[in-house]
Design a protein around this motif. Structure first.
Motif, PDB file in Angstrom:
ATOM      1  N   ASN A  47      -4.904  -3.471   1.778  1.00 25.37           N
ATOM      2  CA  ASN A  47      -3.692  -3.031   1.075  1.00 25.37           C
ATOM      3  C   ASN A  47      -3.706  -1.546   0.772  1.00 25.37           C
ATOM      4  O   ASN A  47      -2.915  -1.059  -0.026  1.00 25.37           O
ATOM      5  CB  ASN A  47      -3.473  -3.816  -0.220  1.00 25.37           C
ATOM      6  CG  ASN A  47      -2.925  -5.197   0.055  1.00 25.37           C
ATOM      7  OD1 ASN A  47      -2.656  -5.545   1.194  1.00 25.37           O
ATOM      8  ND2 ASN A  47      -2.782  -5.979  -0.983  1.00 25.37           N
ATOM      9  N   GLY A  63       0.569  -9.737   2.739  1.00 19.35           N
ATOM     10  CA  GLY A  63       1.989  -9.887   2.445  1.00 19.35           C
ATOM     11  C   GLY A  63       2.687 -10.498   3.640  1.00 19.35           C
ATOM     12  O   GLY A  63       2.055 -11.010   4.563  1.00 19.35           O
ATOM     13  N   ASP A  93       8.196  -6.730  -0.710  1.00 21.48           N
ATOM     14  CA  ASP A  93       8.164  -5.827  -1.860  1.00 21.48           C
ATOM     15  C   ASP A  93       8.958  -4.546  -1.625  1.00 21.48           C
ATOM     16  O   ASP A  93       8.917  -3.619  -2.434  1.00 21.48           O
ATOM     17  CB  ASP A  93       6.721  -5.481  -2.228  1.00 21.48           C
ATOM     18  CG  ASP A  93       5.971  -4.777  -1.107  1.00 21.48           C
ATOM     19  OD1 ASP A  93       6.581  -4.501  -0.048  1.00 21.48           O
ATOM     20  OD2 ASP A  93       4.767  -4.496  -1.286  1.00 21.48           O
ATOM     21  N   ARG A 100       8.540  -2.402   0.877  1.00 21.16           N
ATOM     22  CA  ARG A 100       7.802  -1.452   1.705  1.00 21.16           C
ATOM     23  C   ARG A 100       8.277  -1.530   3.151  1.00 21.16           C
ATOM     24  O   ARG A 100       8.627  -2.590   3.661  1.00 21.16           O
ATOM     25  CB  ARG A 100       6.308  -1.771   1.638  1.00 21.16           C
ATOM     26  CG  ARG A 100       5.411  -0.694   2.243  1.00 21.16           C
ATOM     27  CD  ARG A 100       3.970  -1.157   2.277  1.00 21.16           C
ATOM     28  NE  ARG A 100       3.519  -1.673   0.993  1.00 21.16           N
ATOM     29  CZ  ARG A 100       2.996  -0.926   0.033  1.00 21.16           C
ATOM     30  NH1 ARG A 100       2.890   0.378   0.192  1.00 21.16           N
ATOM     31  NH2 ARG A 100       2.588  -1.481  -1.094  1.00 21.16           N
TER      32      ARG A 100
END
Length: 316
Positions: free
Chosen positions: A4, A89, A108, A110
């Motif tokens: 991440n 994710g 999210d 992104r």
């Protein structure tokens, strides 16, 4: 590189490749790419289909190893290379841009861009939902005899399917048991199919099934709607594989239509896992043209990663 560790709300610029999926195919593709020094983003949604199984069946060097251990080891190997980033994710949308690159969006908000993409998200396994089936899935109830047959060798077995695929599955399962019964769950067979079963010494029961029964996760019997029971210790179930999302279609990949024998809505690829869209590759269950397995997923992932590397070299 840390998991991440992507940085920023919209990523850290154009990468060489984004690999969607961190199962056997995705990890294999990513390893091939990073060993060629290509900057690679690997997206792991944590939905590997075989996580419910006690062990991997038939993967050389990893036979009977718990799947979670296999994936953890693969991630550890990947993270030793400086050009990889692993994001936990799920991709919600993808775009094939006019300049040939690919943009992926996450839940999210992104967004990330890459010059190439490998699709290896696994598949949505759909099978008849009988009471008592889900808690036994991946153990005494399974869809692949090559992956699970050894572990239930010698038990009386059932095959939940109908038509030609049911006959084929039941005859094949005789390699692991002398007591195999085809359960059609209310569907009828042709006279020719009945004769095939008789010649192969396979039983037949066409009654509708109400549930599976047994202690805990073990399977003891198939219980029919009329109250009767068939003692079985394992059940092979016809399963159809579908794409988990619209991502493949979003970026222009073509899909096959599931048929009776190979029930897979697969991404169309050639022998090198190329989709026909420049820079777009697919591997593993999501692109299989044969019954899925960990062994074939690892192999196809390597081919997809190699093909993407060659594409990137030609464009650099």
């Amino acid at each position: 590189m840390n998991e991440n560790d992507i940085g920023g709300g919209s990523g850290s610029g154009m990468r060489d490749c984004v690999v969607v999926g961190a199962g056997a195919a995705g990890l294999s593709a990513a390893l091939t790419l990073v060993r060629a020094r290509r900057s690679t983003l690997v997206v792991d949604a944590g939905r590997q289909s075989n996580l419910a199984a006690a062990g991997i069946g038939g993967l050389l060097g990893h036979d009977r190893r718990p799947p979670a251990q296999f994936y953890a080891a693969g991630r550890t190997e990947l993270m030793a290379y400086p050009s990889v980033e692993l994001y936990t994710g799920e991709v919600t949308h993808g775009v094939h841009e006019d300049d040939g690159s690919f943009t992926v969006a996450f839940g999210d908000g992104r967004r990330e861009r890459a010059r190439s993409m490998v699709l290896a998200p696994g598949m949505d396994y759909r099978y008849p939902r009988l009471p008592g089936m889900d808690e036994r899935w991946g153990g005494s109830v399974f869809h692949c005899p090559f992956c699970h047959g050894w572990e239930v060798t010698g038990r009386p077995m059932g095959v939940l399917a109908s038509g030609a695929v049911g006959v084929h599955g039941a005859l094949n399962l005789r390699a692991w048991s002398d007591r195999v019964t085809l359960l059609t769950n209310g569907s009828e067979l042709t006279d020719q199919q009945r004769e095939q079963l008789a010649v192969g010494r396979v039983g037949l029961d066409e009654r509708p099934i109400s549930r599976l029964d047994g202690p805990g996760a073990e399977l003891r019997a198939a219980v029919f709607a009329d109250g009767g029971e068939l003692p079985i210790g394992a059940l092979l179930v016809k399963t159809t594989l579908y794409q988990r999302s619209s991502l493949a279609r979003d970026v222009g990949a073509g899909l096959t239509e599931p048929d009776e024998m190979l029930s897979v809505e697969a991404i169309k690829v050639d022998a090198m896992c190329r989709t026909g869209v420049p820079g777009l590759y697919a591997a593993g269950d999501a692109a299989t043209s044969v019954p899925p397995s960990m062994a074939s997923a690892v192999a196809s992932g390597h081919l997809a990663g190699a093909a993407a590397t060659v594409h990137l070299a030609a464009g650099s």
